[in-house]
Design an enzyme around this catalytic site. Structure first.
Site, short mmCIF file in Angstrom:
data_model
loop_
_atom_site.label_atom_id
_atom_site.label_comp_id
_atom_site.label_asym_id
_atom_site.label_seq_id
_atom_site.Cartn_x
_atom_site.Cartn_y
_atom_site.Cartn_z
N ASP A 1 0.52 -1.17 -0.50
CA ASP A 1 0.79 0.03 0.43
C ASP A 1 0.57 0.35 0.01
O ASP A 1 1.76 1.52 1.28
CB ASP A 1 -0.86 -0.29 1.36
CG ASP A 1 -1.96 1.12 1.17
OD1 ASP A 1 -1.94 1.49 0.47
OD2 ASP A 1 -2.54 1.45 3.05
N ASP B 1 -1.25 5.33 -4.75
CA ASP B 1 -1.61 4.36 -4.32
C ASP B 1 -1.74 3.50 -4.53
O ASP B 1 -3.34 3.10 -5.43
CB ASP B 1 -3.40 4.97 -3.07
CG ASP B 1 -3.72 4.50 -2.34
OD1 ASP B 1 -2.75 3.09 -2.16
OD2 ASP B 1 -4.75 4.63 -1.95
#
Ligand SMILES: *[C@@H]1O[C@H](CO)[C@@H](O)[C@H](O)[C@H]1NC(C)=O
Ligand SMILES: *[C@@H]1O[C@H](CO)[C@@H](O)[C@H](O)[C@H]1NC(C)=O
Ligand SMILES: *[C@@H]1O[C@H](CO)[C@@H](O)[C@H](O)[C@H]1NC(C)=O
Length: 477
Positions: free
Chosen positions: A110, A303
């Protein structure tokens, strides 16, 4: 099948297969093989509605903090971790190994958050059928006895901070601080994933700890201070299995065979080193420019932990205004738009440099009926200092993406034909890390909670649930 085993038995299998190995992340793959053969079930419009609603439910974010501490230097190297694509592009995970002896765990990679955490063996909520971390089985584990609490767009994880050796792709950090969580929101983890590895900057770490990647990048351990992703595409592929090959994550180098041409690096705006932020400077739909807000309103978090692309509602509305027959979603689909499946939608984004096109197959999230499709751009309302845009995998599948430590910047390049050839190709799930070298580095700082990180919750990972239907579960915490 592993997911049906009690946690303790699953863990025993992990320990057995990994006890004396160097980092050997998916040694349990042989055990999970049955899972790979399970096709994901067909989802109804109602299922999609539930998912869409929960996807939008929440976003809290904040900037802040101080620059990282440069730790000590050892050996320079690079390493690759092969990824798994979970639930038709919903999320991408890799594997790392923790403790003495090292035990491997799958973690979501992430770039939208900065903490490492794993579900703990004592976890009672949200960890069913997930392999969990058993601190008692690691002789090098240290319990820091400080609370850990992190909030994401799609849920929350709560536990304590611990410290242990963590290894990935041939690299090792001896005293990595991470969360050991016994309360996890329902749906945040989907077996065989046990936790999350945050790959953004320390400034937004809820733990205050130096992130694993930042210790390595800041120590001079890597040949080049970069991390790079190539993500595969399986969305809208009816034969896609729950788990498919996900592409590659490389630390310390770029892989020249996965991209062509130059990597177009753009610097993170001054003072914004927190998420991997780039300003969105242009957006075109079907070749026509859409006016995008400028200044801080253009800030976009790049992201990998978010499935789709979210942005300000006025701009999202303008995007769909270029697509005849599109309409705002209602009910559970509020904030999303539908459009005629017969329309091939071509959206391109630029972040100060070159423009990058998103494949129409990524824009098309799913068909809700024979004629009506759901688009992959949705309305995002963020508050405070949160970036206005969250640019997730819907975009990142279309580029080779490079996250550079110094100068802090993000680069994109065209995927090579070799990389593109991996899209939609069923195959064995990677079973081990390919590391070109082992290097051990001490984590910077004392670890633990910094004053700036204290008690603040952070958001990065925003919904990775394309294929995971949340049927009336809501959030437990
Ligand atoms: C760490 O110590 C705390 C008490 O300070 C305890 O509640 C917790 O269960 C311990 N956690 C682990 C993973 O050892
Ligand atoms: C680079 O990618 C290619 C294609 O996937 C792969 O065969 C090769 O092993 C990778 N190189 C490194 C150093 O990981
Ligand atoms: C998509 O739009 C971009 C920008 O207008 C253009 O360069 C590209 O050729 C288009 N791609 C397709 C497949 O039409």
């Amino acid at each position: 099948m592993l997911s049906m085993l009690p946690c303790t038995l699953a863990l025993l299998l992990l320990i057995t297969s990994d006890a004396y190995a160097a980092p050997h992340p998916s040694a349990e793959a042989g055990v999970t093989m049955n899972l790979l053969r399970k096709p994901h079930g067909r989802r109804t419009v109602e299922d999609w509605g539930e998912w869409a609603r929960s996807h939008r439910e929440m976003l809290i974010a904040k900037y802040g903090g101080t620059p990282p501490d440069p730790p000590s230097t050892r050996k320079r190297a690079s390493g690759t971790n092969l990824l798994v694509n979970q639930n038709a592009d919903s999320s991408y995970y890799g594997s790392l190994a923790v403790g003495t002896p090292p035990v491997s765990y799958n973690v979501i990679l992430d770039t939208g958050s900065s903490d490492l955490w794993l579900a703990d063996s004592s976890c009672s909520t949200g960890c069913r059928s997930v392999p969990t971390f058993d601190a008692a089985s690691s002789s090098s584990f240290k319990n820091l006895s400080q609370p850990f609490d992190i909030q994401y767009g799609s849920g929350r994880a709560i536990g304590v901070l611990g410290q242990d050796s963590v290894q990935m792709a041939g690299f090792s950090v001896a005293n990595q601080v991470f969360g050991v969580c016994d309360q996890v929101s329902s749906g945040l983890l989907s077996s065989p994933v046990s936790g999350l590895l945050g790959l953004a900057w320390q400034t937004i770490a809820s733990s205050g700890a130096t992130p694993f990647w930042q210790t390595l990048a800041g120590s001079g351990t890597w040949d080049t201070p970069v991390m790079a992703f190539q993500l595969t595409r399986f969305v809208n592929d009816n034969s896609a299995k729950t788990l498919e090959p996900g592409g590659t994550f490389t630390m310390g180098a770029v892989n020249n065979s996965l991209y062509t041409g130059e990597i177009d690096f753009q610097n993170i705006p001054s003072g914004q080193v927190s998420y991997w932020i780039l300003p969105l400077t242009s957006l075109t739909v079907q070749g026509a420019a859409v006016t995008v807000p400028t200044g801080a309103s253009a800030y976009s978090a790049i992201d990998t932990g978010t499935t789709l692309v979210g942005g300000p509602s006025a701009t999202i509305a303008q995007i769909y205004a270029q697509i005849p027959g599109s309409a705002p979603g209602t009910g559970n689909f509020e904030g999303y738009y539908t459009y005629p499946c017969s329309t091939t939608v071509n959206v391109s984004l630029a972040f100060g440099g070159q423009s990058w096109s998103i494949s129409p197959s990524d824009f098309k999230l799913t068909a809700l009926s024979n004629t009506e499709c759901l688009g992959g751009f949705f309305e995002l309302t963020t508050g405070g200092n949160a970036p206005s845009w969250i640019v997730g995998d819907t975009f990142l599948k279309n580029v080779y993406s490079v996250f550079r430590f110094n100068p802090p910047s993000v680069g994109f390049a065209q995927l090579s034909s070799a990389a593109l050839a991996m899209n939609g190709v069923d195959g064995a799930i990677p079973s081990a890390t390919i590391g070109s070298a082992a290097a051990v580095t001490a984590a910077g700082g004392s670890g633990g909670r910094s004053s700036s990180g204290a008690r603040t919750t952070r958001v990065g990972m925003w919904t990775m649930l394309i294929g995971v239907v949340i049927v009336g579960s809501g959030l437990i915490l």
